[in-house]
Write a protein that holds these residues in place. Structure first.
Motif, mmCIF file in Angstrom:
data_model
loop_
_atom_site.group_PDB
_atom_site.id
_atom_site.type_symbol
_atom_site.label_atom_id
_atom_site.label_comp_id
_atom_site.label_asym_id
_atom_site.label_seq_id
_atom_site.Cartn_x
_atom_site.Cartn_y
_atom_site.Cartn_z
ATOM 1 N N PRO A 68 17.574 -9.492 -10.072
ATOM 2 C CA PRO A 68 17.236 -10.802 -9.487
ATOM 3 C C PRO A 68 15.736 -11.082 -9.566
ATOM 4 O O PRO A 68 14.930 -10.306 -9.019
ATOM 5 N N PRO A 69 15.315 -12.155 -10.229
ATOM 6 C CA PRO A 69 13.876 -12.467 -10.305
ATOM 7 C C PRO A 69 13.268 -12.805 -8.955
ATOM 8 O O PRO A 69 12.052 -12.760 -8.793
ATOM 9 N N GLU A 70 14.127 -13.133 -7.971
ATOM 10 C CA GLU A 70 13.619 -13.432 -6.627
ATOM 11 C C GLU A 70 12.945 -12.226 -5.983
ATOM 12 O O GLU A 70 12.231 -12.371 -4.984
ATOM 13 N N ILE A 71 13.151 -11.042 -6.571
ATOM 14 C CA ILE A 71 12.520 -9.843 -6.019
ATOM 15 C C ILE A 71 11.004 -9.972 -6.071
ATOM 16 O O ILE A 71 10.286 -9.395 -5.249
ATOM 17 N N VAL A 72 10.485 -10.746 -7.024
ATOM 18 C CA VAL A 72 9.042 -10.963 -7.126
ATOM 19 C C VAL A 72 8.530 -11.701 -5.891
ATOM 20 O O VAL A 72 7.479 -11.362 -5.333
ATOM 21 N N ILE A 73 9.276 -12.718 -5.451
ATOM 22 C CA ILE A 73 8.871 -13.467 -4.263
ATOM 23 C C ILE A 73 8.891 -12.570 -3.032
ATOM 24 O O ILE A 73 7.991 -12.629 -2.181
ATOM 25 N N ILE A 74 9.915 -11.717 -2.938
ATOM 26 C CA ILE A 74 10.000 -10.782 -1.819
ATOM 27 C C ILE A 74 8.802 -9.839 -1.835
ATOM 28 O O ILE A 74 8.182 -9.570 -0.793
ATOM 29 N N MET A 75 8.443 -9.342 -3.022
ATOM 30 C CA MET A 75 7.323 -8.424 -3.136
ATOM 31 C C MET A 75 6.010 -9.108 -2.753
ATOM 32 O O MET A 75 5.188 -8.530 -2.019
ATOM 33 N N GLN A 76 5.822 -10.336 -3.202
ATOM 34 C CA GLN A 76 4.592 -11.064 -2.873
ATOM 35 C C GLN A 76 4.482 -11.304 -1.372
ATOM 36 O O GLN A 76 3.418 -11.101 -0.778
ATOM 37 N N GLY A 77 5.582 -11.737 -0.762
ATOM 38 C CA GLY A 77 5.566 -11.965 0.678
ATOM 39 C C GLY A 77 5.308 -10.685 1.454
ATOM 40 O O GLY A 77 4.549 -10.689 2.437
ATOM 41 N N ALA A 78 5.912 -9.588 1.008
ATOM 42 C CA ALA A 78 5.722 -8.312 1.697
ATOM 43 C C ALA A 78 4.277 -7.839 1.574
ATOM 44 O O ALA A 78 3.705 -7.289 2.527
ATOM 45 N N ILE A 79 3.667 -8.054 0.418
ATOM 46 C CA ILE A 79 2.280 -7.631 0.218
ATOM 47 C C ILE A 79 1.344 -8.404 1.144
ATOM 48 O O ILE A 79 0.494 -7.818 1.822
ATOM 49 N N VAL A 80 1.485 -9.727 1.174
ATOM 50 C CA VAL A 80 0.613 -10.541 2.034
ATOM 51 C C VAL A 80 0.800 -10.155 3.499
ATOM 52 O O VAL A 80 -0.178 -9.959 4.242
ATOM 53 N N LEU A 81 2.040 -10.042 3.935
ATOM 54 C CA LEU A 81 2.318 -9.700 5.324
ATOM 55 C C LEU A 81 1.747 -8.325 5.673
ATOM 56 O O LEU A 81 1.114 -8.144 6.727
ATOM 57 N N SER A 82 1.922 -7.369 4.769
ATOM 58 C CA SER A 82 1.435 -6.010 5.019
ATOM 59 C C SER A 82 -0.083 -5.961 5.083
ATOM 60 O O SER A 82 -0.663 -5.289 5.935
ATOM 61 N N VAL A 83 -0.752 -6.687 4.169
ATOM 62 C CA VAL A 83 -2.221 -6.691 4.155
ATOM 63 C C VAL A 83 -2.772 -7.342 5.422
ATOM 64 O O VAL A 83 -3.722 -6.841 6.029
ATOM 65 N N VAL A 84 -2.195 -8.459 5.828
ATOM 66 C CA VAL A 84 -2.660 -9.138 7.037
ATOM 67 C C VAL A 84 -2.510 -8.228 8.251
ATOM 68 O O VAL A 84 -3.429 -8.105 9.081
ATOM 69 N N ILE A 85 -1.361 -7.559 8.365
ATOM 70 C CA ILE A 85 -1.133 -6.661 9.503
ATOM 71 C C ILE A 85 -2.087 -5.477 9.443
ATOM 72 O O ILE A 85 -2.674 -5.074 10.453
ATOM 73 N N ALA A 86 -2.285 -4.914 8.240
ATOM 74 C CA ALA A 86 -3.158 -3.751 8.103
ATOM 75 C C ALA A 86 -4.596 -4.076 8.509
ATOM 76 O O ALA A 86 -5.244 -3.322 9.247
ATOM 77 N N TYR A 87 -5.109 -5.201 8.050
ATOM 78 C CA TYR A 87 -6.475 -5.577 8.405
ATOM 79 C C TYR A 87 -6.612 -5.928 9.877
ATOM 80 O O TYR A 87 -7.658 -5.699 10.492
ATOM 81 N N GLU A 88 -5.560 -6.478 10.463
ATOM 82 C CA GLU A 88 -5.596 -6.781 11.892
ATOM 83 C C GLU A 88 -5.661 -5.487 12.702
ATOM 84 O O GLU A 88 -6.399 -5.396 13.697
ATOM 85 N N LEU A 89 -4.942 -4.467 12.266
ATOM 86 C CA LEU A 89 -4.992 -3.176 12.944
ATOM 87 C C LEU A 89 -6.376 -2.555 12.825
ATOM 88 O O LEU A 89 -6.899 -1.971 13.782
ATOM 89 N N VAL A 90 -6.985 -2.673 11.630
ATOM 90 C CA VAL A 90 -8.339 -2.150 11.448
ATOM 91 C C VAL A 90 -9.326 -2.888 12.351
ATOM 92 O O VAL A 90 -10.204 -2.279 12.972
ATOM 93 N N HIS A 91 -9.169 -4.215 12.430
ATOM 94 C CA HIS A 91 -10.048 -5.016 13.293
ATOM 95 C C HIS A 91 -9.918 -4.598 14.748
ATOM 96 O O HIS A 91 -10.923 -4.451 15.463
ATOM 97 N N ARG A 92 -8.704 -4.384 15.192
ATOM 98 C CA ARG A 92 -8.495 -3.985 16.588
ATOM 99 C C ARG A 92 -9.052 -2.588 16.848
ATOM 100 O O ARG A 92 -9.607 -2.328 17.917
ATOM 101 N N TYR A 93 -8.918 -1.690 15.862
ATOM 102 C CA TYR A 93 -9.468 -0.337 16.025
ATOM 103 C C TYR A 93 -10.977 -0.406 16.183
ATOM 104 O O TYR A 93 -11.557 0.243 17.055
ATOM 105 N N ARG A 94 -11.636 -1.212 15.326
ATOM 106 C CA ARG A 94 -13.087 -1.326 15.407
ATOM 107 C C ARG A 94 -13.526 -1.935 16.732
ATOM 108 O O ARG A 94 -14.520 -1.496 17.321
#
Length: 375
Positions: free
Chosen positions: A328-354
């Motif tokens: 399914p080519p829609e897997i690309v959209i899932i991957m893109q959404g997961a990457i953005v969501l993961s990066v936003v959450i990861a940086y928010e955790l780093v910000h809170r740690y700092r």
């Protein structure tokens, strides 16, 4: 300050820096794991899917497509990032670039000038239209307090309707084929030649790639080496503090939104001047919304945005091979959404740690007795 306290402080700084570097990498790994689970549930092999993407993406023709698509994505993300740095959400990049490309294409096809001057006029028209369209939301925000999110979304719809009204054979369009209309084609003097950067294919990389790179440099210099950039970032961090320091916030709102719209006007130029040479019914839509995702992914940093644009372009172009292999080519959209969501959450955790680490450091300093103080 004791040596033990200094060592602890330096250790926390190193750990914070390490987390900032590791956060996007861990986010991509997490997104890959989520995508793998979806593929397994669908009955597809994650490793085979990844190999297909890499092999197809490494083909010379696909590499050219990746660079060309990434060029437009990069400019779009820069336009969004300018607003983001001041906590302004320019959701209207999509309408701004499409209306700018339409009018710039119409002007470019209607005039005849020497090469460099012809290109310059087309680009200036696009910049002016994008900036003027964004200024509507800017003035509403500065004078009436209207949310730029709402106004730019509405302006997207208006721009779409206005563009459809203008792109008719009674106004700016001519018949290009039996099932397509568009503006009068731009003559060779108004076109930007491509570059043969990738061996093994006759396809050329957009010449506008150089302009995109210069925009990234200009974005960095403007925000980090000028008074305007300082005022912009200061307003984004704390509007109250900016007002106290003498910054005219309403003026900054207007200037920042207009600048964001002006850069948005350039989003369609790589395609228009490097390949299509006309604004037609099949001119690529949706680039403004992709720019929002890439700006978030790149954390509004010009280098991070470049990496995000290349990653996004790779997934979109290499993903064409999936449908041919019953994935399914829609897997690309899932991957893109997961990457953005993961990066936003990861940086928010780093910000809170700092933030937590800084609060603890200040608390320890306040709790430490001052030498020589009266008992």
């Amino acid at each position: 300050m004791s040596s033990s306290f200094t060592d602890r402080l330096l250790g926390r700084v190193r750990l914070g820096g390490l987390l900032a570097v590791a956060a996007p990498l861990l986010a991509v790994v997490f997104a890959g794991a989520m995508t793998s689970i979806v593929l397994l549930l669908n009955g597809s092999d994650p490793l085979r899917t990844l190999l297909l993407l890499v092999e197809y993406g490494a083909a010379p023709r696909t590499e050219v497509l990746i660079l060309n698509t990434a060029t437009t994505y990069y400019i779009s993300a820069l336009a969004v990032a300018i607003g983001f740095r001041m906590n302004l959400f320019n959701i209207g990049v999509d309408g701004q670039y499409r209306l700018a490309a339409l009018l710039a294409a119409a002007v470019g096809g209607a005039i005849s000038l020497p090469g460099p001057l012809h290109v310059a006029v087309i680009v200036l028209v696009a910049v002016a239209v994008g900036g003027l369209w964004a200024s509507i939301a800017a003035v509403l925000k500065a004078t009436r307090g209207v949310s730029e999110v709402i106004s730019t979304i509405m302006l997207n719809a208006v721009a779409t309707g206005l563009g459809a009204w203008l792109l008719t054979t009674d106004r700016l369009a001519v018949q290009l084929s039996s099932n397509n209309i568009g503006t009068k084609p731009i003559p060779p003097s108004g076109q930007v030649p491509g570059m043969s950067l990738i061996p093994g294919t006759p396809s050329k990389v957009y010449g506008f790639l150089i302009v995109a790179a210069l925009l990234g440099v200009g974005y960095h210099v403007l925000l980090n080496r000028t008074r305007f950039g300082f005022d912009l970032r200061a307003t984004g961090r704390s509007e109250t503090a900016a007002v106290a320091s003498g910054v005219r916030v309403r003026r900054m709102v207007v200037l920042t939104m207009v600048l964001s719209g002006a850069v948005a006007g350039l989003v369609g130029m790589p395609q228009l001047l490097g390949e299509a040479y006309t604004y037609s019914l099949d001119f690529p839509p949706g680039l403004g919304f992709i720019g929002i995702s890439i700006a978030l992914l790149g954390r509004n940093n010009p280098i991070g945005i470049a990496i995000g644009a290349l990653l996004w372009s790779f997934l979109n172009n290499a993903g064409e091979i999936l449908g041919i292999n019953d994935i399914p080519p829609e897997i690309v959209i899932i991957m893109q959404g997961a990457i953005v969501l993961s990066v936003v959450i990861a940086y928010e955790l780093v910000h809170r740690y700092r933030a937590t680490a800084e609060q603890r450091r200040v608390s320890r300093r306040l709790a430490t007795p001052v030498e020589g103080a009266a008992a």
